[in-house]
Design an enzyme around this catalytic site. Sequence first.
Site, PDB file in Angstrom:
ATOM      1  CG  ASN A   1      -1.575   1.320   1.430  1.00  0.00           C
ATOM      2  OD1 ASN A   1      -2.013   2.027   0.370  1.00  0.00           O
ATOM      3  ND2 ASN A   1      -2.575   1.589   3.030  1.00  0.00           N
TER       4      ASN A   1
ATOM      5  N   GLY B   1       2.192   2.299  10.726  1.00  0.00           N
ATOM      6  CA  GLY B   1       3.594   3.904  10.692  1.00  0.00           C
ATOM      7  C   GLY B   1       4.126   4.476  11.880  1.00  0.00           C
TER       8      GLY B   1
HETATM    9  P1  13P Z   1       3.340   0.684   7.342  1.00  0.00           P
HETATM   10  O1  13P Z   1       3.425  -0.728   6.969  1.00  0.00           O
HETATM   11  O2  13P Z   1       3.506   1.656   7.217  1.00  0.00           O
HETATM   12  O3  13P Z   1       2.382   0.115   8.752  1.00  0.00           O
HETATM   13  O4  13P Z   1       1.339   0.793   6.737  1.00  0.00           O
HETATM   14  C1  13P Z   1       0.785  -0.409   7.166  1.00  0.00           C
HETATM   15  C2  13P Z   1      -0.885  -0.465   6.184  1.00  0.00           C
HETATM   16  O5  13P Z   1      -1.148   0.992   6.745  1.00  0.00           O
HETATM   17  C3  13P Z   1      -0.701  -0.857   4.784  1.00  0.00           C
HETATM   18  O6  13P Z   1      -1.960  -0.711   4.613  1.00  0.00           O
END
Ligand code: 13P
Length: 253
Positions: free
Chosen positions: A12, A176
């Site tokens: 994503n 994140g």
């Molecule tokens: P991160 O891998 O950056 O934590 O994001 C996860 C996410 O929201 C994927 O849809």
Amino acid sequence: MTMSRRSLVAANWKMNGTLHGIRKLTADLRAGINDGGRAEVAICAPFPYLAEMQHALNGSAIALGAQNVSEHESGAYTGEVSAAMLLDYNCAFAIVGHSERRALYGETDAVVTRKFVRAVTSGLTPILCVGESLAERESGQTQDVVARQLDAVIAGAGIGAFAKAVLAYEPVWAIGTGRTASPEQAQEVHAFIRLRLARHDEGVADRLRVLYGGSVKAANAGALFGMADIDGGLVGGASLDGAEFISICRAVR
Ligand code: 13P
């Protein structure tokens, strides 16, 4: 319940990148993911890049997806993108109900359900995201929140629609933040999700792929993907680094 499910690792990219950057990243991924291997791989790209990516991925082992889809078929919905438009660019997947859409754009369970139904009836595979916030986890509401998010879609779409869907458990506190759910924490919720679906249809529950999302990286992917009910990942930040994302895909056993 020992149905074998082919893992899926989906990137994503969120609202990141430039045309120049995504050209390079796509070429790197295409070169590194060429065997169709153990996992199915998909990239959920920003809308404006879908046409470019359709060509760049043509004949590759990587599928294309979008990060959102309109609940409406067509018409006066300024700024929205329909399922038919995504299909025009060979999208196989559309993320539905990502926590950022729920939190920042007011998408309710009802909206998410309508998007899910629109995707399925149009021939797109929705990647339905569910997950609790930190406050909800700390107050012991994880299962209640995930059940509510899931039950709304089961009620509105019918359990049969899940045969054409993918689920992603994404605890909001792990997105994140660099703070990953432990494999055991994630497995517990994944098993809960599967049981919840099995109350309606055991076969559908058994075959459904449930991805984990939230600070997945090469260093933790193997342990997460090794859990019984974790069938791959939905990867944000780490999917913007070609070598890192390829390593994550290879962590599927
Ligand atoms: P991160 O891998 O950056 O934590 O994001 C996860 C996410 O929201 C994927 O849809």
